[in-house]
Design a protein around this motif. Structure first.
Motif, PDB file in Angstrom:
ATOM      1  N   THR A   1       0.818  -1.219   0.000  1.00  0.00           N
ATOM      2  CA  THR A   1       0.000   0.000   0.000  1.00  0.00           C
ATOM      3  C   THR A   1       0.847   1.264   0.000  1.00  0.00           C
ATOM      4  O   THR A   1       0.299   2.363   0.117  1.00  0.00           O
ATOM      5  N   ASN A   2       2.167   1.116  -0.131  1.00  0.00           N
ATOM      6  CA  ASN A   2       3.028   2.300  -0.080  1.00  0.00           C
ATOM      7  C   ASN A   2       2.987   3.057  -1.400  1.00  0.00           C
ATOM      8  O   ASN A   2       2.666   2.509  -2.452  1.00  0.00           O
ATOM      9  N   GLY A   3       3.341   4.321  -1.341  1.00  0.00           N
ATOM     10  CA  GLY A   3       3.368   5.149  -2.537  1.00  0.00           C
ATOM     11  C   GLY A   3       2.072   5.914  -2.725  1.00  0.00           C
ATOM     12  O   GLY A   3       1.013   5.530  -2.241  1.00  0.00           O
ATOM     13  N   THR A   4       2.195   7.044  -3.429  1.00  0.00           N
ATOM     14  CA  THR A   4       1.034   7.876  -3.754  1.00  0.00           C
ATOM     15  C   THR A   4       0.542   7.525  -5.152  1.00  0.00           C
ATOM     16  O   THR A   4       1.280   7.671  -6.133  1.00  0.00           O
ATOM     17  N   PRO A   5      -0.701   7.039  -5.298  1.00  0.00           N
ATOM     18  CA  PRO A   5      -1.163   6.574  -6.612  1.00  0.00           C
ATOM     19  C   PRO A   5      -1.486   7.706  -7.572  1.00  0.00           C
ATOM     20  O   PRO A   5      -2.102   8.710  -7.204  1.00  0.00           O
ATOM     21  N   GLU A   6      -1.024   7.552  -8.794  1.00  0.00           N
ATOM     22  CA  GLU A   6      -1.416   8.411  -9.904  1.00  0.00           C
ATOM     23  C   GLU A   6      -1.858   7.494 -11.041  1.00  0.00           C
ATOM     24  O   GLU A   6      -1.262   6.438 -11.251  1.00  0.00           O
ATOM     25  N   GLU A   7      -2.894   7.886 -11.750  1.00  0.00           N
ATOM     26  CA  GLU A   7      -3.396   7.012 -12.797  1.00  0.00           C
ATOM     27  C   GLU A   7      -3.851   7.798 -14.017  1.00  0.00           C
ATOM     28  O   GLU A   7      -4.151   8.986 -13.931  1.00  0.00           O
ATOM     29  N   GLY A   8      -3.872   7.122 -15.127  1.00  0.00           N
ATOM     30  CA  GLY A   8      -4.366   7.698 -16.375  1.00  0.00           C
ATOM     31  C   GLY A   8      -4.774   6.562 -17.300  1.00  0.00           C
ATOM     32  O   GLY A   8      -4.231   5.456 -17.209  1.00  0.00           O
ATOM     33  N   GLY A   9      -5.730   6.821 -18.170  1.00  0.00           N
ATOM     34  CA  GLY A   9      -6.177   5.761 -19.064  1.00  0.00           C
ATOM     35  C   GLY A   9      -6.627   6.306 -20.407  1.00  0.00           C
ATOM     36  O   GLY A   9      -6.946   7.497 -20.545  1.00  0.00           O
ATOM     37  N   HIS A  10      -6.624   5.439 -21.392  1.00  0.00           N
ATOM     38  CA  HIS A  10      -7.129   5.828 -22.703  1.00  0.00           C
ATOM     39  C   HIS A  10      -7.720   4.622 -23.427  1.00  0.00           C
ATOM     40  O   HIS A  10      -7.443   3.467 -23.078  1.00  0.00           O
ATOM     41  N   ILE A  11      -8.530   4.903 -24.419  1.00  0.00           N
ATOM     42  CA  ILE A  11      -9.172   3.871 -25.236  1.00  0.00           C
ATOM     43  C   ILE A  11      -8.972   4.227 -26.703  1.00  0.00           C
ATOM     44  O   ILE A  11      -9.267   5.358 -27.128  1.00  0.00           O
TER      45      ILE A  11
END
Length: 230
Positions: A92-102
């Motif tokens: 669970t460590n770390g700061t989550p960043e996310e991105g997605g595309h289709i």
């Protein structure tokens, strides 16, 4: 008897001569295909744009327009923590960043209609194919990975054209697309709808993996743009 034979022979000669004349008769109108390119922006499982190319009048008496389109849509890829625990580990460590595309590929068959008082309206339907990618980066946790899925689907919609000049139109349309379940994979793990897993994590399955990410499912679509006829 002789008279009957003569009548039959005469009729046969008339039919043959008429058929021969029809074969030699030139076609009254030439087939002149019409081409149209368009670009639209809006929402369809994510926000982005679509470029399309259509052809009509390419076969005599064929009532449909064929259109091929490619769209690029940015989208929310899903839940970072759930994606990590389904495909990577329990950390669970770390700061989550996310991105997605289709990447969305579609073939439409368009039929002219006059519903809702539209003068240049089209009902459209056809197959779909999407390529979803969700990228998750846990900053400070040394964990970056992609989750992907490729899906077939079907869609329907309604679109209307409004003249802006002799060749250019304003285009507005919407519809719904339904994508079928397919394998979800990322890192060295994959989950398939039929229960075939590769390096699946204990206690997790296709249902939990599908819930973790936002791959296309039943999507509403609303687009607007311009079209140019060649």
């Amino acid at each position: 008897m002789k008279r009957s034979v003569a009548i039959v022979i005469l009729l046969g000669l008339l039919i043959f001569s008429q058929a021969n004349a029809d074969e030699k008769k030139p076609i009254s109108t030439q087939i002149k295909p019409t081409f149209r390119g368009s670009f639209q922006a809006g929402y369809g499982g994510g926000t982005g744009g679509q470029a399309s190319f259509s052809i009509s009048n390419f076969a005599r008496d064929f009532p449909l327009i064929m259109r091929f389109g490619i769209a690029y849509l940015g989208t929310d890829p899903g839940n970072p923590a759930a994606a990590r625990i389904n495909f990577i580990n329990d950390a669970t460590n770390g700061t989550p960043e996310e991105g997605g595309h289709i990447w969305d590929f579609r073939l439409d068959f368009m039929y002219p209609v006059h519903w809702l008082g539209l003068k240049r309206g089209y009902f459209l339907a056809g197959p779909r194919y999407s390529r979803f990618t969700g990228t998750f980066d846990f900053v400070g946790g040394n964990e970056v990975f992609d989750i992907k899925s490729n899906q077939l689907g079907l869609g329907v919609g309604l679109e209307s054209y409004f003249a802006m000049s002799n060749r250019m139109d304003l285009v507005m349309g919407g519809g719904v697309d339904n994508y079928f379940n397919s394998k979800i994979y990322g890192h060295d793990t994959s989950y398939s709808p039929g229960g075939d897993y590769v390096n699946g994590r204990d206690g997790y399955n296709y249902k939990s993996a599908d819930k973790a990410i936002n791959q296309p499912k039943f999507e509403f679509r609303l687009m607007m743009g311009v079209a140019y006829s060649f």
